[in-house]
Design a protein around this motif. Sequence first.
Motif, PDB file in Angstrom:
ATOM      1  N   ASP A  20      -5.027   3.117   4.081  1.00  0.00           N
ATOM      2  CA  ASP A  20      -4.921   1.689   4.375  1.00  0.00           C
ATOM      3  C   ASP A  20      -3.568   1.345   4.986  1.00  0.00           C
ATOM      4  O   ASP A  20      -3.468   0.458   5.836  1.00  0.00           O
ATOM      5  N   ASN A  57      -3.990  -4.891  -5.226  1.00  0.00           N
ATOM      6  CA  ASN A  57      -5.054  -5.074  -4.245  1.00  0.00           C
ATOM      7  C   ASN A  57      -5.657  -6.474  -4.280  1.00  0.00           C
ATOM      8  O   ASN A  57      -6.060  -7.007  -3.241  1.00  0.00           O
ATOM      9  N   ASN A  60       0.813  -1.214   0.000  1.00  0.00           N
ATOM     10  CA  ASN A  60       0.000   0.000   0.000  1.00  0.00           C
ATOM     11  C   ASN A  60       0.846   1.262   0.000  1.00  0.00           C
ATOM     12  O   ASN A  60       0.498   2.246  -0.662  1.00  0.00           O
ATOM     13  N   ASP A  88      -7.862   7.133  -5.019  1.00  0.00           N
ATOM     14  CA  ASP A  88      -7.317   5.809  -4.780  1.00  0.00           C
ATOM     15  C   ASP A  88      -5.965   5.887  -4.089  1.00  0.00           C
ATOM     16  O   ASP A  88      -5.639   5.054  -3.240  1.00  0.00           O
ATOM     17  N   ASP A 130     -10.763  -1.612  -1.962  1.00  0.00           N
ATOM     18  CA  ASP A 130      -9.700  -1.162  -2.851  1.00  0.00           C
ATOM     19  C   ASP A 130      -9.796  -1.847  -4.209  1.00  0.00           C
ATOM     20  O   ASP A 130      -9.667  -1.192  -5.251  1.00  0.00           O
ATOM     21  N   CYS A 168     -11.350  -2.912   3.883  1.00  0.00           N
ATOM     22  CA  CYS A 168     -10.507  -1.952   3.180  1.00  0.00           C
ATOM     23  C   CYS A 168      -9.911  -2.575   1.922  1.00  0.00           C
ATOM     24  O   CYS A 168      -9.909  -1.963   0.850  1.00  0.00           O
ATOM     25  N   SER A 169      -9.411  -3.805   2.049  1.00  0.00           N
ATOM     26  CA  SER A 169      -8.792  -4.470   0.902  1.00  0.00           C
ATOM     27  C   SER A 169      -9.808  -4.782  -0.180  1.00  0.00           C
ATOM     28  O   SER A 169      -9.555  -4.598  -1.370  1.00  0.00           O
ATOM     29  N   ASP A 185      -6.543   6.550  -0.548  1.00  0.00           N
ATOM     30  CA  ASP A 185      -7.056   5.320   0.049  1.00  0.00           C
ATOM     31  C   ASP A 185      -5.896   4.386   0.394  1.00  0.00           C
ATOM     32  O   ASP A 185      -5.884   3.744   1.446  1.00  0.00           O
ATOM     33  N   PHE A 186      -4.913   4.294  -0.510  1.00  0.00           N
ATOM     34  CA  PHE A 186      -3.728   3.475  -0.225  1.00  0.00           C
ATOM     35  C   PHE A 186      -2.995   3.994   1.014  1.00  0.00           C
ATOM     36  O   PHE A 186      -2.520   3.211   1.846  1.00  0.00           O
ATOM     37  N   ASN A 203     -10.534  -0.063  -7.769  1.00  0.00           N
ATOM     38  CA  ASN A 203      -9.662  -0.152  -8.937  1.00  0.00           C
ATOM     39  C   ASN A 203     -10.435  -0.517 -10.201  1.00  0.00           C
ATOM     40  O   ASN A 203     -10.172   0.018 -11.281  1.00  0.00           O
TER      41      ASN A 203
END
Length: 209
Positions: free
Chosen positions: A59, A125, A30, A52, A152, A148-149, A55-56, A156
Amino acid sequence: MGAHCCNHDAGPRNNDGRYRRILWVALAVNLAMFGIEIGAGIRAGSVSLLADSLDFLGDSANYAISLWVLGMALSWRARAAQFKAVSMLVFGFGVLGAALWQAWQGGVPSAPTMGLVGGLALLANLGVAALLYAYREGDSNMRSVWLCSRNDALGNLAVLAAALGVFGTGSAWPDLLVAGIMAALAVSSAVQVLRHADGELKGGQGHAH
């Protein structure tokens, strides 16, 4: 996007070593993708890529917190999940604000860059989500990591769809729409985790629907 939450005491307690190693891998992936996507998002002028990338980053912080509380009492893990859920809410509303600002400013993002970087992020992800799949129905802290994963990977796919939309229409609206969807996913998941963690802190089971 709701899913059933199992007993709050469930979880791979005897496999904490493996779970910890998976979290370290997820943290490294991440952080790397955050650096790649924020640069690409700025160059491409894409709100969905910027969303995104943030978000990474969020995370990465979530995985670090999860590593910190792993093995602690359930109440501490539940409080960590609450903190992470609040961060997901902040992310969601922040993305909505960025999308509105981009709509006001105008401009069309680079579809090829969106597609290339979105595809790379999806592969990253999916790999992390596959590693975490076995832990998706543990306590609220493990559940928040899984959500979360999962989000993601869904995000994507949405970025890739936005790239096609921008390429086909020559408009920024597909990019802005996807950014809004990603924000809604973050808010929805945050509500699920908050409910589950609240149930754990009260001594019962948290259920998200």
